[in-house]
Design a protein around this motif. Structure first.
Motif, PDB file in Angstrom:
ATOM      1  N   GLY A   1       0.814  -1.205   0.000  1.00 59.45           N
ATOM      2  CA  GLY A   1       0.000   0.000   0.000  1.00 59.45           C
ATOM      3  C   GLY A   1       0.845   1.252   0.000  1.00 59.45           C
ATOM      4  O   GLY A   1       0.606   2.187  -0.778  1.00 59.45           O
ATOM      5  N   GLU A   2       1.873   1.264   0.846  1.00 52.08           N
ATOM      6  CA  GLU A   2       2.751   2.436   0.940  1.00 52.08           C
ATOM      7  C   GLU A   2       3.549   2.630  -0.346  1.00 52.08           C
ATOM      8  O   GLU A   2       3.671   3.753  -0.858  1.00 52.08           O
ATOM      9  N   GLN A   3       4.076   1.549  -0.904  1.00 56.67           N
ATOM     10  CA  GLN A   3       4.855   1.640  -2.140  1.00 56.67           C
ATOM     11  C   GLN A   3       3.981   2.081  -3.314  1.00 56.67           C
ATOM     12  O   GLN A   3       4.397   2.895  -4.138  1.00 56.67           O
ATOM     13  N   SER A   4       2.766   1.553  -3.372  1.00 60.11           N
ATOM     14  CA  SER A   4       1.857   1.917  -4.457  1.00 60.11           C
ATOM     15  C   SER A   4       1.460   3.385  -4.358  1.00 60.11           C
ATOM     16  O   SER A   4       1.406   4.094  -5.372  1.00 60.11           O
ATOM     17  N   LEU A   5       1.205   3.856  -3.149  1.00 56.17           N
ATOM     18  CA  LEU A   5       0.844   5.261  -2.961  1.00 56.17           C
ATOM     19  C   LEU A   5       1.988   6.174  -3.393  1.00 56.17           C
ATOM     20  O   LEU A   5       1.767   7.179  -4.076  1.00 56.17           O
ATOM     21  N   GLN A   6       3.210   5.809  -3.026  1.00 63.36           N
ATOM     22  CA  GLN A   6       4.369   6.604  -3.437  1.00 63.36           C
ATOM     23  C   GLN A   6       4.506   6.629  -4.956  1.00 63.36           C
ATOM     24  O   GLN A   6       4.816   7.672  -5.551  1.00 63.36           O
ATOM     25  N   SER A   7       4.253   5.493  -5.592  1.00 60.90           N
ATOM     26  CA  SER A   7       4.340   5.429  -7.054  1.00 60.90           C
ATOM     27  C   SER A   7       3.283   6.312  -7.707  1.00 60.90           C
ATOM     28  O   SER A   7       3.555   7.011  -8.689  1.00 60.90           O
ATOM     29  N   ILE A   8       2.060   6.275  -7.169  1.00 64.25           N
ATOM     30  CA  ILE A   8       0.984   7.118  -7.698  1.00 64.25           C
ATOM     31  C   ILE A   8       1.363   8.587  -7.571  1.00 64.25           C
ATOM     32  O   ILE A   8       1.227   9.370  -8.522  1.00 64.25           O
ATOM     33  N   GLN A   9       1.844   8.971  -6.403  1.00 65.59           N
ATOM     34  CA  GLN A   9       2.189  10.374  -6.163  1.00 65.59           C
ATOM     35  C   GLN A   9       3.356  10.821  -7.034  1.00 65.59           C
ATOM     36  O   GLN A   9       3.380  11.955  -7.525  1.00 65.59           O
ATOM     37  N   THR A  10       4.311   9.931  -7.276  1.00 69.11           N
ATOM     38  CA  THR A  10       5.486  10.297  -8.068  1.00 69.11           C
ATOM     39  C   THR A  10       5.188  10.306  -9.561  1.00 69.11           C
ATOM     40  O   THR A  10       5.491  11.268 -10.268  1.00 69.11           O
ATOM     41  N   GLN A  11       4.549   9.250 -10.043  1.00 63.08           N
ATOM     42  CA  GLN A  11       4.358   9.081 -11.481  1.00 63.08           C
ATOM     43  C   GLN A  11       3.184   9.873 -12.043  1.00 63.08           C
ATOM     44  O   GLN A  11       3.240  10.369 -13.163  1.00 63.08           O
ATOM     45  N   LEU A  12       2.128  10.013 -11.267  1.00 66.17           N
ATOM     46  CA  LEU A  12       0.900  10.585 -11.819  1.00 66.17           C
ATOM     47  C   LEU A  12       0.690  12.053 -11.466  1.00 66.17           C
ATOM     48  O   LEU A  12      -0.234  12.681 -11.973  1.00 66.17           O
ATOM     49  N   SER A  13       1.520  12.606 -10.629  1.00 66.67           N
ATOM     50  CA  SER A  13       1.389  14.035 -10.304  1.00 66.67           C
ATOM     51  C   SER A  13       1.641  14.897 -11.541  1.00 66.67           C
ATOM     52  O   SER A  13       1.212  16.055 -11.586  1.00 66.67           O
ATOM     53  N   LYS A  14       2.332  14.331 -12.543  1.00 70.55           N
ATOM     54  CA  LYS A  14       2.562  15.060 -13.792  1.00 70.55           C
ATOM     55  C   LYS A  14       1.293  15.106 -14.645  1.00 70.55           C
ATOM     56  O   LYS A  14       1.155  15.966 -15.511  1.00 70.55           O
ATOM     57  N   VAL A  15       0.380  14.169 -14.404  1.00 71.27           N
ATOM     58  CA  VAL A  15      -0.855  14.084 -15.183  1.00 71.27           C
ATOM     59  C   VAL A  15      -1.924  15.012 -14.604  1.00 71.27           C
ATOM     60  O   VAL A  15      -2.669  15.667 -15.339  1.00 71.27           O
ATOM     61  N   GLY A  16      -2.004  15.065 -13.300  1.00 71.88           N
ATOM     62  CA  GLY A  16      -3.000  15.894 -12.632  1.00 71.88           C
ATOM     63  C   GLY A  16      -2.778  15.860 -11.132  1.00 71.88           C
ATOM     64  O   GLY A  16      -1.954  15.095 -10.623  1.00 71.88           O
ATOM     65  N   ILE A  17      -3.534  16.677 -10.420  1.00 70.83           N
ATOM     66  CA  ILE A  17      -3.406  16.722  -8.976  1.00 70.83           C
ATOM     67  C   ILE A  17      -3.720  15.353  -8.374  1.00 70.83           C
ATOM     68  O   ILE A  17      -4.663  14.679  -8.793  1.00 70.83           O
TER      69      ILE A  17
END
Length: 251
Positions: A190-206
């Motif tokens: 859960g923690e690793q997936s959340l970090q990946s979402i925040q890192t990779q997808l912040s370029k797409v949108g908030i």
């Protein structure tokens, strides 16, 4: 223009329907006039809102296939609803030869759009014509993503679909953000997936506030109520209100 927000992810079980109902409810509690649109043949949103889908004579199916007047059921938990049922599963086949079929939902919503402050569309978990119709009709797309490794694997396909719609069918479509869902802080995945979402997808949108896994979401849905009605003291309500306030800035 009224924001039309499609909650979209081709994966099932990420919380699209739950978020559609609950974010719509909090927008309504802020004094906004809200319409929910169920365009999933599974009709979970229709059921969660307290209706028996197979007892309905008219649904979104009639509007997009037969181009009838869009059916609206009023004042369900302070919101209005365009319902669905299993008949909608026939739509793709029945519209296979229809000219500009991707515009059918957009054309239906245009007839009532000005009556609402927000329209939220609960998309099906697929990349089929019903999801494409929703993205063509939408002004914004909101992407729930489950905080698990397997959920991240399909993200590239999801984003490619959005980009393709943007380039071809709806150049005005904007990303209203990504909502990490079903987060479990007790697991390393859960923690690793959340970090990946925040890192990779912040370029797409908030990347919005993370929604934790909570059994009361399922309990509230089974009771056919928004979480705030089922359990007014649930700690997740603060997070849902925060996201709703961010969405309210889209106007």
């Amino acid at each position: 223009m009224t924001p039309i927000i499609a909650l979209f992810n081709q994966s099932g079980g990420v919380g699209k329907t739950t978020l559609t109902m609950n974010l719509g409810y909090h927008l309504a509690q802020m004094g906004r006039k809200v319409l929910l649109v169920d365009i999933d043949p599974q009709s979970s949103l229709t059921t969660f809102m307290g209706l028996e889908s197979m007892e309905l004579e008219s649904t979104i199916y009639n509007a997009i296939v037969h181009q009838d007047k869009i059916p609206i059921i009023h004042d369900l938990h302070s919101m209005d609803l365009v319902p669905s049922n299993i008949k909608l599963s026939k739509a793709e086949m029945e519209l296979s030869a229809a000219i500009m079929r991707e515009l059918r939902l957009k054309q239906s919503l245009e007839t009532i759009q000005e009556q609402y402050d927000y329209i939220l569309i609960d998309c099906p978990p697929s990349l089929g014509i019903l999801s494409i119709m929703s993205l063509v009709a939408a002004t914004h797309v909101l992407i729930p993503i489950q905080t698990e490794f397997k959920a991240l694997k399909g993200t590239e396909l999801l984003l490619n679909t959005i980009v393709e719609v943007l380039n071809v069918a709806n150049r005005k479509l904007k990303v209203a953000g990504i909502i990490p869902t079903m987060y479990d802080a007790r697991t390393s995945q859960g923690e690793q997936s959340l970090q990946s979402i925040q890192t990779q997808l912040s370029k797409v949108g908030i990347v919005h506030t993370t929604i934790p896994r909570a059994t009361d979401f399922a309990n509230a849905s089974q009771a056919r109520k928004p979480l705030a009605v089922f359990n007014p003291k649930h700690p997740t309500l603060k997070l849902l209100k925060e996201i709703s306030k961010t969405l309210d800035s889209l106007k």
